[in-house]
Design a protein around this motif. Structure first.
Motif, PDB file in Angstrom:
ATOM      1  N   LYS A  70     -13.773  12.290  14.572  1.00  0.00           N
ATOM      2  CA  LYS A  70     -12.231  12.556  14.028  1.00  0.00           C
ATOM      3  C   LYS A  70     -12.088  12.023  12.525  1.00  0.00           C
ATOM      4  CE  LYS A  70      -7.782  10.227  14.910  1.00  0.00           C
ATOM      5  NZ  LYS A  70      -7.164   8.956  15.902  1.00  0.00           N
ATOM      6  N   GLN A  71     -12.696  10.894  12.138  1.00  0.00           N
ATOM      7  CA  GLN A  71     -12.514  10.486  10.940  1.00  0.00           C
ATOM      8  C   GLN A  71     -12.989  11.466   9.689  1.00  0.00           C
ATOM      9  OE1 GLN A  71     -10.374   8.202  11.476  1.00  0.00           O
ATOM     10  NE2 GLN A  71     -11.257   6.550  10.241  1.00  0.00           N
ATOM     11  N   GLY A  73     -14.041  14.541  10.357  1.00  0.00           N
ATOM     12  CA  GLY A  73     -13.872  16.169  10.453  1.00  0.00           C
ATOM     13  C   GLY A  73     -14.861  16.669  11.435  1.00  0.00           C
ATOM     14  N   ASP A 225      -4.262  19.464  13.308  1.00  0.00           N
ATOM     15  CA  ASP A 225      -5.452  19.469  12.332  1.00  0.00           C
ATOM     16  C   ASP A 225      -6.442  19.025  13.279  1.00  0.00           C
ATOM     17  OD1 ASP A 225      -3.886  20.164  10.374  1.00  0.00           O
ATOM     18  OD2 ASP A 225      -3.299  18.238   9.707  1.00  0.00           O
ATOM     19  N   THR A 228     -10.083  20.225  11.943  1.00  0.00           N
ATOM     20  CA  THR A 228     -10.235  20.333  10.592  1.00  0.00           C
ATOM     21  C   THR A 228     -11.681  20.113  10.265  1.00  0.00           C
ATOM     22  OG1 THR A 228      -8.259  19.237  10.004  1.00  0.00           O
ATOM     23  CG2 THR A 228      -9.695  19.033   8.263  1.00  0.00           C
ATOM     24  N   SER A 231     -12.397  15.771   6.904  1.00  0.00           N
ATOM     25  CA  SER A 231     -11.367  14.864   6.725  1.00  0.00           C
ATOM     26  C   SER A 231     -11.318  13.767   5.887  1.00  0.00           C
ATOM     27  CB  SER A 231     -11.057  14.130   8.168  1.00  0.00           C
ATOM     28  OG  SER A 231     -10.801  15.134   9.053  1.00  0.00           O
TER      29      SER A 231
END
Length: 479
Positions: A70-71, A73, A225, A228, A231
């Motif tokens: 998540k941090q 991408g 997002d 993404t 990120s």
């Protein structure tokens, strides 16, 4: 590295005398594991050593990998998992090479030869902090996880207000009955069977997460997002991954526990252990992130509803793996303290001192873990500030100094790249962490997710043998 002739001569002399220093400063655990086979100590074959190595890698950090994706991408995060694995593999090998060049058998002694007392003190601090913070994260997971299991079994009304639902009491009890007794071993090779059991439990957890991906993930509300490619918090993601892959602090311990630790045998153990760990991290990271996307927590198991019986069993299994990993970190912490406090001790630590240091370390982890439960912050801080220097900065710097070759020589290119990589991660990670902290600390650890509050029981699913009807969620899909 280009050095004056006199300095080269000084380093060579220093390296030669370090064999004597190593005998007097490398305390208890490390020395007893790396001496010749006639010392009577237990040693492991390649499979058992690999189990110990993998177990030292797959600790609490594995549960934070979806959050790392998540941090960073999703797509770039998977690439980073592979990249950090490759860098970790190479840095482990150069760490042992540096140990052989310096004629030493511990991380602390090696850096003393390469960088002198300033490097020794810096490493000692980092090598103490990393396993200590890791053990604190283990205790946090044990306390929060076991309490959920107990409440799930006995019911909120019956046990919710009792001491069995108190995370502080559970942390104390698990330490007294499991983690502390295992940490009192003197030989890390004796933990190999427990390490194998820990890996079996991790595989079981992966199966449970796969089951819930099929039966529950489609009810999770979508987030903006979520897919993404890259990120902004890439450095923090690498920090979490470095925390997950981190094994350098106990590399000398495990290397010394291997029977006939030739370069070929050790390289095989390293490649197999890190490759298997990488597969585990990638699989769990993908499944965990796909299940919850932008809602994924620093502790993936916190995303599952508290009345989900299958995941309750998975939580208990994970708590058990953490209990079996804790002693490996305790071995390192005890060794570092022994080296720092009793540098001239030649013989094995007296039993009372061995027990005293072990109990003291356990008390520190118990007290701190009772005061915090935010794992995302723990993983990031320990990864960026401690794991990255230990894994990606110090080993290549020491190797280049010990090789005594020109700085820009061909053999130094890869170590330089690893050192630059680690330095950039630390600098960017610290800056991003400060910016995020300025916006306030956010942590929902221990709080049930909002999407769990609207579920209704349904008829049993094909997995009803593993769960009760209450765990078979029937949420209204959110768009």
């Amino acid at each position: 590295m280009a050095e004056p002739a006199q300095e080269n001569s000084y380093i060579l002399q220093k390296s030669q005398t370090m064999s004597d220093f190593s005998e007097t400063s490398s305390m208890g655990d490390t020395r007893q594991l790396v001496e010749e086979k006639d010392d009577g100590r237990v040693r492991s074959n390649i499979p058992m050593t690999s189990f110990n190595f993998i177990n030292s890698i797959i600790g609490s950090g594995i549960i934070g990998i979806p959050f790392a994706l998540k941090q960073a991408g999703f797509a770039f995060g998977i690439f980073l998992l592979i990249l950090v694995a490759v860098v970790t593999d190479y840095s482990v090998l150069i760490l042992i090479e540096a140990g052989k060049l310096s004629n030493t058998k511990s991380y602390q002694d090696m850096i003393l030869v390469a960088c002198g007392r300033p490097g020794f003190y810096i490493l000692t601090t980092l090598q103490f902090l990393y396993p200590l913070i890791a053990m604190i994260s283990y205790q946090v997971i044990i306390g929060d996880t076991i309490t959920k299991v107990i409440i799930s079994i006995g019911g909120e009304d019956a046990l919710g207000d009792t001491i069995l639902a108190n995370r502080q009491f559970i942390i104390f009890l698990s330490t007294l009955l499991v983690t502390l007794p295992l940490s009192l071993y003197r030989d890390i090779a004796k933990l190999s069977k427990w390490a194998f059991l820990s890996l079996v439990l991790v595989l079981f957890i992966l199966i449970c997460i796969c089951v819930r991906l099929a039966t529950f993930a489609h009810f999770i509300p979508p987030t903006d997002d979520a897919w993404t490619v890259v990120s902004p918090n890439v450095a923090q993601a690498i920090g979490i991954m470095a925390f997950a892959y981190m094994c350098h602090h106990n590399t000398f311990l495990i290397h010394g526990s291997l029977e006939n630790p030739t370069n070929q045998r050790w390289s095989f153990v390293t490649h197999v252990s890190i490759f298997f760990s990488m597969l585990m991290l990638i699989v769990l990271g993908i499944i965990g992130y796909v299940s919850f996307t932008g809602l994924v927590q620093g502790d993936l198991l916190e995303n599952y509803c508290h009345d989900d019986d299958l995941m309750t069993v998975a939580r208990f299994a994970f708590a058990c793996t953490i209990m079996l990993t804790y002693p490996v970190e305790c071995f390192v912490t005890r060794e570092v303290l022994s080296n720092a406090l009793f540098p001239t001790m030649k013989d094995e630590l007296p039993l009372w001192r061995h027990i005293g240091i072990t109990v003291g370390v356990a008390i520190i982890t118990v007290v701190v873990s009772m005061a915090t439960d935010c794992l995302g912050i723990v993983f990031t801080v320990n990864g960026v500030l401690v794991a990255c220097p230990l894994a990606f900065i110090i080993p290549p710097v020491c190797l280049m100094k010990l090789r005594q070759e020109p700085l820009l020589s061909k053999s130094n290119i890869v170590p330089m790249m690893i050192g630059v990589f680690g330095s950039l991660v630390v600098i960017i990670g610290v800056v991003m962490a400060i910016l995020n902290l300025s916006e306030g600390i956010q942590c929902s650890h221990g709080v049930e997710m909002a999407y769990c509050k609207n579920h209704q029981p349904t008829s049993p699913t094909p997995f009803s043998n593993f769960t009760t009807p209450s765990a078979n969620f029937s949420l209204t899909p959110l768009s």
